[in-house]
Scaffold this motif. Structure first.
Motif, PDB file in Angstrom:
ATOM      1  N   GLU A 248     -24.297   9.155 -61.820  1.00 35.18           N
ATOM      2  CA  GLU A 248     -23.543  10.085 -62.677  1.00 35.18           C
ATOM      3  C   GLU A 248     -22.603   9.301 -63.590  1.00 35.18           C
ATOM      4  O   GLU A 248     -21.743   8.562 -63.115  1.00 35.18           O
ATOM      5  N   ASP A 249     -22.766   9.489 -64.899  1.00 34.40           N
ATOM      6  CA  ASP A 249     -21.824   8.899 -65.853  1.00 34.40           C
ATOM      7  C   ASP A 249     -20.694   9.914 -66.071  1.00 34.40           C
ATOM      8  O   ASP A 249     -20.807  10.825 -66.892  1.00 34.40           O
ATOM      9  N   ALA A 250     -19.617   9.721 -65.288  1.00 37.66           N
ATOM     10  CA  ALA A 250     -18.466  10.635 -65.361  1.00 37.66           C
ATOM     11  C   ALA A 250     -17.322   9.999 -66.143  1.00 37.66           C
ATOM     12  O   ALA A 250     -16.149  10.311 -65.898  1.00 37.66           O
ATOM     13  N   ALA A 251     -17.650   9.131 -67.102  1.00 40.19           N
ATOM     14  CA  ALA A 251     -16.614   8.463 -67.896  1.00 40.19           C
ATOM     15  C   ALA A 251     -15.734   9.489 -68.610  1.00 40.19           C
ATOM     16  O   ALA A 251     -14.525   9.317 -68.722  1.00 40.19           O
ATOM     17  N   GLN A 252     -16.366  10.580 -69.077  1.00 46.59           N
ATOM     18  CA  GLN A 252     -15.602  11.632 -69.756  1.00 46.59           C
ATOM     19  C   GLN A 252     -15.317  12.788 -68.811  1.00 46.59           C
ATOM     20  O   GLN A 252     -14.488  13.644 -69.110  1.00 46.59           O
ATOM     21  N   GLY A 253     -16.015  12.822 -67.686  1.00 45.98           N
ATOM     22  CA  GLY A 253     -15.996  14.015 -66.852  1.00 45.98           C
ATOM     23  C   GLY A 253     -14.980  14.028 -65.729  1.00 45.98           C
ATOM     24  O   GLY A 253     -14.863  15.036 -65.023  1.00 45.98           O
TER      25      GLY A 253
ATOM     26  N   PHE B 238     -27.855  12.004 -76.506  1.00 51.58           N
ATOM     27  CA  PHE B 238     -26.588  12.435 -77.101  1.00 51.58           C
ATOM     28  C   PHE B 238     -25.454  12.019 -76.171  1.00 51.58           C
ATOM     29  O   PHE B 238     -24.980  12.793 -75.336  1.00 51.58           O
ATOM     30  N   THR B 239     -25.007  10.763 -76.319  1.00 50.47           N
ATOM     31  CA  THR B 239     -23.938  10.210 -75.488  1.00 50.47           C
ATOM     32  C   THR B 239     -23.408   8.946 -76.150  1.00 50.47           C
ATOM     33  O   THR B 239     -23.945   8.493 -77.160  1.00 50.47           O
ATOM     34  N   PHE B 240     -22.364   8.373 -75.556  1.00 49.63           N
ATOM     35  CA  PHE B 240     -21.852   7.074 -76.003  1.00 49.63           C
ATOM     36  C   PHE B 240     -22.855   5.996 -75.602  1.00 49.63           C
ATOM     37  O   PHE B 240     -23.505   6.099 -74.559  1.00 49.63           O
ATOM     38  N   ILE B 241     -22.943   4.971 -76.417  1.00 48.55           N
ATOM     39  CA  ILE B 241     -23.994   3.963 -76.240  1.00 48.55           C
ATOM     40  C   ILE B 241     -24.013   3.296 -74.865  1.00 48.55           C
ATOM     41  O   ILE B 241     -25.070   2.907 -74.355  1.00 48.55           O
ATOM     42  N   ALA B 242     -22.843   3.190 -74.199  1.00 49.36           N
ATOM     43  CA  ALA B 242     -22.766   2.465 -72.928  1.00 49.36           C
ATOM     44  C   ALA B 242     -23.762   2.988 -71.898  1.00 49.36           C
ATOM     45  O   ALA B 242     -24.343   2.205 -71.132  1.00 49.36           O
ATOM     46  N   THR B 243     -23.981   4.309 -71.881  1.00 50.49           N
ATOM     47  CA  THR B 243     -24.880   4.929 -70.897  1.00 50.49           C
ATOM     48  C   THR B 243     -26.257   4.249 -70.878  1.00 50.49           C
ATOM     49  O   THR B 243     -26.820   4.026 -69.808  1.00 50.49           O
TER      50      THR B 243
ATOM     51  N   ASN C  50     -14.006  -1.761 -66.288  1.00 55.64           N
ATOM     52  CA  ASN C  50     -14.158  -0.722 -67.315  1.00 55.64           C
ATOM     53  C   ASN C  50     -15.293   0.223 -66.918  1.00 55.64           C
ATOM     54  O   ASN C  50     -16.004  -0.036 -65.932  1.00 55.64           O
ATOM     55  N   GLY C  51     -15.465   1.269 -67.684  1.00 54.92           N
ATOM     56  CA  GLY C  51     -16.495   2.255 -67.368  1.00 54.92           C
ATOM     57  C   GLY C  51     -17.904   1.716 -67.548  1.00 54.92           C
ATOM     58  O   GLY C  51     -18.825   2.132 -66.838  1.00 54.92           O
ATOM     59  N   THR C  52     -18.071   0.807 -68.490  1.00 54.88           N
ATOM     60  CA  THR C  52     -19.400   0.221 -68.704  1.00 54.88           C
ATOM     61  C   THR C  52     -19.821  -0.586 -67.468  1.00 54.88           C
ATOM     62  O   THR C  52     -20.965  -0.491 -67.011  1.00 54.88           O
ATOM     63  N   ASP C  53     -18.881  -1.337 -66.905  1.00 48.48           N
ATOM     64  CA  ASP C  53     -19.172  -2.077 -65.669  1.00 48.48           C
ATOM     65  C   ASP C  53     -19.406  -1.131 -64.499  1.00 48.48           C
ATOM     66  O   ASP C  53     -20.198  -1.429 -63.605  1.00 48.48           O
TER      67      ASP C  53
ATOM     68  N   THR D 129     -16.826   6.129 -63.474  1.00 47.36           N
ATOM     69  CA  THR D 129     -15.874   6.670 -64.441  1.00 47.36           C
ATOM     70  C   THR D 129     -15.135   5.562 -65.171  1.00 47.36           C
ATOM     71  O   THR D 129     -15.236   4.386 -64.809  1.00 47.36           O
ATOM     72  N   SER D 130     -14.431   5.953 -66.235  1.00 46.13           N
ATOM     73  CA  SER D 130     -13.729   5.001 -67.097  1.00 46.13           C
ATOM     74  C   SER D 130     -12.267   5.395 -67.214  1.00 46.13           C
ATOM     75  O   SER D 130     -11.941   6.586 -67.247  1.00 46.13           O
ATOM     76  N   PHE D 131     -11.406   4.396 -67.284  1.00 46.33           N
ATOM     77  CA  PHE D 131      -9.972   4.646 -67.503  1.00 46.33           C
ATOM     78  C   PHE D 131      -9.529   4.167 -68.886  1.00 46.33           C
ATOM     79  O   PHE D 131      -8.353   3.888 -69.113  1.00 46.33           O
TER      80      PHE D 131
ATOM     81  N   ALA E  11      -8.264   6.800 -73.899  1.00 46.85           N
ATOM     82  CA  ALA E  11      -8.550   8.129 -74.439  1.00 46.85           C
ATOM     83  C   ALA E  11      -9.304   9.038 -73.473  1.00 46.85           C
ATOM     84  O   ALA E  11      -9.519  10.209 -73.768  1.00 46.85           O
ATOM     85  N   LYS E  12      -9.723   8.534 -72.315  1.00 43.52           N
ATOM     86  CA  LYS E  12     -10.460   9.377 -71.355  1.00 43.52           C
ATOM     87  C   LYS E  12      -9.465  10.304 -70.641  1.00 43.52           C
ATOM     88  O   LYS E  12      -8.254  10.056 -70.672  1.00 43.52           O
ATOM     89  N   PRO E  13      -9.979  11.328 -69.941  1.00 44.93           N
ATOM     90  CA  PRO E  13      -9.045  12.267 -69.287  1.00 44.93           C
ATOM     91  C   PRO E  13      -8.007  11.564 -68.408  1.00 44.93           C
ATOM     92  O   PRO E  13      -6.824  11.892 -68.477  1.00 44.93           O
TER      93      PRO E  13
END
Ligand SMILES: *Cc1c(COP(=O)(O)O)cnc(C)c1O
Length: 379
Positions: A164-169, A85-90, A60-63, A188-190, A193-195
Motif C-alpha cells: 500500500e502506497d499510503a504516502a498521501q493516505g 495516475f500517481t506521483f512518479i515514486a510509486t 523518505n516515502g520512496t525508500d 508512508t512519507s513524512f 506537505a504530506k498529511p
C-alpha cells in the motif's frame, strides 16, 4: 489582496512553537542525532495508531516503497501493477529494481486504481507470457484509501503481493481501520506537505509481519545482522533521523485533530462548489486524510481558471498533468493497453488550497473566486 498559502505550514508551526523549541533543542543538546530514542518512540506511537505490530522508520516515502520490494526480492522478469495516475515514486521504485511497472487505469469517481482494469492488466500480462505478475501497489491518492476490498481479493486470486502506497493516505480509513494497514505492508512519507509531515524528509513502513519487519530493519541499515558490523545481506542507508522523529512526535499530538479539521474543510468546499464543479467523492465507510482537495473543471477552461485564481492571490495545482504511462521516463516500458480515465483526469483536475488551518472567510474567498471564474462569460 493577501496571497493565500496552498498549505499553511507556518500557522501549524506557530501553534506548536513552544513544544517544538523544546524538542529541537533537546535533540541538539542530547547529540544522538542518528538512532536517538525519539525514533523508537515514534515507531511505537505510529504502529499503535495504525493498528499494526511494527513500524519501521526510514529516510523518505520512496525508500518506504523500495525496502519492501528489496525484502521480497522483486526484480527482472517480474510485473508490478501500479496506477498511472500517481506521483512518479510509486512506479519509479519498481523500474529501478529491474522489474516492469504495468500501469493500471483509475476509477473516475475516486481517482484510485480501478479493480476491473487491474484484473484486465493482470490477464494481459499472463496472456503475453513474458513477465511474471508479482505484486500490486495501490495508492491512497489525495488521501482517499484505494478499494482494498476488491484489490486484495484480486491479489489473492492471482497470488500477488500487495504494497500500500499510503504516502498521501496516512490518517485515512475504511470502516474504522487505518490507512497503511489494508494489505500486508504499507508505506508512508513524512515529506513536509504530506498529511503528517516533518521538517525535512522521512518515511515509514507499517506491517504486522514480524519476520518481514526484521528484514526491513536490517535492509534500512546496510543489511546488518546481530551486530553493527555484521552484514548478512546487501542493504541501503535509509534512516529516519532523531530530529525528524522528535518533530513528528510533536506533530502527531495534534494529528487526529488535524484530520478532523481537514474533513471539515473538505465538507465546506464541497458544499459551496458542488453545484458548479465535480467535487471529490468519498465512498460510504471511507475516510480521507485530504492530502489534496481536487475538483474536476472543464478541460478547456482550466488554464484561464488557474490564471483567474492566481490574479486573486489564490494558488492551485495540477496533480497530475501527465499519466505515468505517458512520462518520458517510462517510454521504454511498452504499456499493456491504455489508461483513458487517467488521461481524462489529467486534463480536468485542479487541486485547491488544503490544510487543517484554512478558516471560513478564506475558504469563502477561494470558493467565490472559483465560481466567478467558472461563470464569467469571457473565460
Ligand atoms: C510523496 C509520495 C511518495 C514519495 O514520498 P517521498 O517522501 O517524497 O519520497 C510516494 N508516493 C506517493 C503517492 C507520494 O505522494
Amino acid at each position: 489582496m493577501e496571497a493565500i498559502p496552498f498549505i499553511d505550514l507556518k500557522k501549524q508551526f506557530l501553534l506548536l512553537k513552544p513544544q517544538m523549541e523544546k524538542v529541537l533543542l533537546d535533540v541538539a543538546a542530547g547529540s544522538h542525532y542518528i538512532g536517538g530514542s525519539e525514533v523508537g518512540q515514534l515507531e511505537k506511537v505510529l504502529a499503535e495508531y495504525v493498528g499494526v505490530a511494527e513500524c519501521i522508520g526510514c529516510a523518505n516515502g520512496t525508500d518506504a516503497l523500495t525496502l519492501p520490494l528489496l525484502a521480497w526480492g522483486i526484480g527482472p522478469g517480474e510485473a508490478v501493477f501500479c496506477p498511472s495516475f500517481t506521483f512518479i515514486a510509486t512506479a519509479e521504485v519498481v523500474a529501478l529494481r529491474g522489474a516492469v511497472p504495468v500501469f493500471v487505469d483509475i476509477d473516475p469517481r475516486t481517482f484510485n486504481m480501478c479493480p476491473v482494469d487491474l484484473e484486465n492488466k493482470i490477464e494481459a500480462v499472463k496472456k503475453q507470457g513474458r513477465l511474471k505478475p508479482r505484486a500490486v501497489i495501490p495508492v491512497d491518492l489525495f488521501g482517499l484509501p484505494a478499494d482494498f476490498k476488491s484489490i486484495n481479493e484480486i491479489a489473492r486470486k492471482h497470488d500477488l503481493l500487495v504494497l500500500e502506497d499510503a504516502a498521501q493516505g496516512f490518517g485515512g480509513e475504511i470502516d474504522g481501520q487505518k490507512a497503511a494497514s489494508f494489505s500486508g505492508v504499507g508505506a508512508t512519507s513524512f515529506f513536509p506537505a504530506k498529511p503528517l509531515g516533518s521538517y525535512g524528509d522521512g518515511g515509514a513502513i507499517m506491517t504486522s509481519d514480524k519476520s518481514l519487519a526484521e528484514v526491513l530493519r536490517s535492509l534500512r541499515g546496510h543489511g546488518t545482522g546481530q551486530s553493527k558490523y555484521e552484514h548478512i545481506r546487501l542493504g541501503v542507508n535509509s534512516r529516519l533521523d532523531t530530529l525528524q522523529a522528535a518533530v513528528l512526535l510533536v506533530k502527531f499530538s495534534v494529528f487526529p485533530q488535524e484530520i478532523k479539521a481537514r474533513r471539515k474543510v473538505a465538507e465546506a468546499y464541497s458544499e459551496r462548489l458542488s453545484p458548479y464543479v465535480s467535487v471529490p467523492e468519498v465512498p460510504a465507510g471511507y475516510g480521507s486524510s485530504w492530502a489534496q482537495y481536487t475538483v474536476r473543471v472543464p478541460a478547456g477552461k482550466r488554464d484561464t481558471l488557474i490564471k483567474h485564481l492566481k490574479e486573486q492571490g489564490i494558488p492551485s495545482n495540477i496533480y497530475y498533468p501527465l499519466g505515468l504511462h505517458l512520462q518520458p521516463a517510462f517510454a521504454s516500458y511498452p504499456g499493456l493497453g491504455n489508461c483513458p480515465e487517467t488521461e481524462k483526469a489529467c486534463r480536468e483536475v485542479l487541486s485547491l488550497p488544503m490544510h487543517p488551518y484554512l478558516d471560513e472567510p478564506t475558504l469563502d474567498r477561494i470558493a467565490e473566486a472559483l465560481i466567478s471564474g467558472l461563470t464569467t462569460e469571457d473565460l
